[in-house]
Design an enzyme around this catalytic site. Sequence first.
Site, PDB file in Angstrom:
ATOM      1  N   TYR A  93       0.790  -1.227   0.000  1.00  0.00           N
ATOM      2  CA  TYR A  93       0.000   0.000   0.000  1.00  0.00           C
ATOM      3  C   TYR A  93       0.825   1.281   0.000  1.00  0.00           C
ATOM      4  CZ  TYR A  93      -4.049  -2.938   1.198  1.00  0.00           C
ATOM      5  OH  TYR A  93      -5.043  -3.880   1.191  1.00  0.00           O
ATOM      6  N   ASN A 163      -7.164   4.003  -4.027  1.00  0.00           N
ATOM      7  CA  ASN A 163      -7.835   2.983  -3.218  1.00  0.00           C
ATOM      8  C   ASN A 163      -9.032   3.596  -2.490  1.00  0.00           C
ATOM      9  OD1 ASN A 163      -7.727   0.196  -1.817  1.00  0.00           O
ATOM     10  ND2 ASN A 163      -7.858   1.635  -0.100  1.00  0.00           N
ATOM     11  N   GLU A 164     -10.226   3.162  -2.846  1.00  0.00           N
ATOM     12  CA  GLU A 164     -11.458   3.567  -2.176  1.00  0.00           C
ATOM     13  C   GLU A 164     -11.621   5.084  -2.030  1.00  0.00           C
ATOM     14  OE1 GLU A 164     -12.219   1.382   1.400  1.00  0.00           O
ATOM     15  OE2 GLU A 164     -12.416  -0.496   0.315  1.00  0.00           O
ATOM     16  N   ASP A 205     -16.449  -1.566  -2.143  1.00  0.00           N
ATOM     17  CA  ASP A 205     -17.598  -2.369  -2.575  1.00  0.00           C
ATOM     18  C   ASP A 205     -18.881  -1.678  -2.121  1.00  0.00           C
ATOM     19  OD1 ASP A 205     -19.057  -4.450  -3.648  1.00  0.00           O
ATOM     20  OD2 ASP A 205     -18.873  -5.712  -1.860  1.00  0.00           O
ATOM     21  N   ARG A 210     -21.160   0.651  -7.205  1.00  0.00           N
ATOM     22  CA  ARG A 210     -20.091  -0.288  -7.553  1.00  0.00           C
ATOM     23  C   ARG A 210     -20.006  -0.478  -9.066  1.00  0.00           C
ATOM     24  NH1 ARG A 210     -22.528  -4.466  -6.335  1.00  0.00           N
ATOM     25  NH2 ARG A 210     -22.154  -4.481  -4.087  1.00  0.00           N
ATOM     26  N   GLU A 265      -8.974  -6.852  -2.186  1.00  0.00           N
ATOM     27  CA  GLU A 265      -9.005  -7.344  -0.803  1.00  0.00           C
ATOM     28  C   GLU A 265     -10.191  -8.287  -0.685  1.00  0.00           C
ATOM     29  OE1 GLU A 265      -9.464  -4.093   1.903  1.00  0.00           O
ATOM     30  OE2 GLU A 265      -7.655  -3.050   1.252  1.00  0.00           O
ATOM     31  N   TYR A 296      -6.825 -10.196   2.458  1.00  0.00           N
ATOM     32  CA  TYR A 296      -6.460  -9.218   3.475  1.00  0.00           C
ATOM     33  C   TYR A 296      -6.333  -9.935   4.814  1.00  0.00           C
ATOM     34  CZ  TYR A 296      -6.196  -4.661   5.715  1.00  0.00           C
ATOM     35  OH  TYR A 296      -5.761  -3.558   6.398  1.00  0.00           O
TER      36      TYR A 296
END
Length: 467
Positions: A93, A163-164, A205, A210, A265, A296
């Site tokens: 990460y 990421n997200e 998610d 999504r 993940e 994860y």
Amino acid sequence: MKGAISSVAVALSLGAQFVLAAPSDVAKRGSGVTPITVKGNAFFKGNERFYIRGVDYQPGGSSKLADPIADAESCKRDIKNFQDLGLNTIRVYSVDNSANHDECMKALADAGIYLVLDVNTPKYSLNRANPAPSYNDVYLQYIFATVDMFSRYDNTLAFFSGNEVINDGPSSVAAPYVKAVTRDLRNYLKEQKLRQVPVGYSAADVDTNRLEMAEYMNCGTADERSDFFAFNDYSWCDPSSFTTSGWDQKVKNFTGYGIPLFLSEYGCNTNKRQFQEVAALYSTKMTGVYSGGLVYEYSEEDSNYGLVTIKGSDVTPLPDYKALKSALDKTANPQGDGNYNKTGGANPCPKKNSPNWDVDSTGSLPTIPKPAEKYLKDGAGKGVGFSGKGSQWAGTASSSNSTGNGSSSSGSSSGSSSASTTSGAAGQTSSAAASGLVKPFTVSMAPVAVSLVTIVSTLFGASFILL
């Protein structure tokens, strides 16, 4: 939150201890691995379909911002477990782009293990609440320097540009900036004549957008589309099944998707983990759409998702390690090509549907900030690493703001850009406390360990971390 911030501040000071060095030609030539490429909606290793069988690897989590690829001794120690588990990929990460990574990357290559790398760090990332100022030349220089360094390793499988970043309906307004960053990263690789490492996005998610997020990353012109799409999925909680978890519906929804899709993940820990989902993920029920996934996570952190505990130089396998090993040992990849979508291709852009998807499908992407154009031509130069001052409130932002998809603007001075996203450096939605993962088709509350760092940087910016 205070504890996480103070820990980060201490860890950042360690960045200066690393020695600045680019990957050596010797390390690259000695890799002995075949670079992964994209064909249709699948990854390939030469002419063989490649399925990601991996783990998320960030020892220390949010309490210790560290670069596991720069720590060669620990890296080599953990490679033995990666091999024992039968893994072929790890996700990291955060890396210090002023450090030398040759020794670990070569050891991974010798073991046949690839790296999926998040290019952002807590101080160098988009701010989902106010993305326009954070999309600036200082930020781009940092992530360009990172991809410049790691694209030279043959076993770098892919880059996550974010990421997200989008973790609910309102934050979808940041999607054009997220997509612009992947475009810029792909353009940088092309203009600098570096290996075209696949670039894509790791999404939350979120049931309300999504599919829209996936479609958005694969719509528009070829130079603006992502190379792949991934999302963090904790909807299969043992004991469960392909249908009970809702994975059958996700396969149905994504059937025909034109680029590789995988789980960045997975591994719900609400109950005892048996990793029953492994058998489904690598079966032909899913391989026509999915290309595997990353569990994860490797090391035990505060959120209790670990496969092992690490104390000093000692590594102790936990019950989840044995459960995952058993599941992977019993599950082979499908024979042949796994029924992948050979033609691939773009899809239509999703229509605006506020508040769930607040993006205008007819809009254009932000253009690359003017001062950053020089990096495309001349290269990014040296990375400042973990000791850098941060980018979220620095530099010059794009001269164009956007509320839609980049169907009409490449945002590149040379016109050879591409597409996708960016965020912080972790694995979690900002609203998550990871106390309980929710039912299928609701927002997945991913682990908090690495993610507290991302939450701080994405919501408040680097200046908050440094207070």
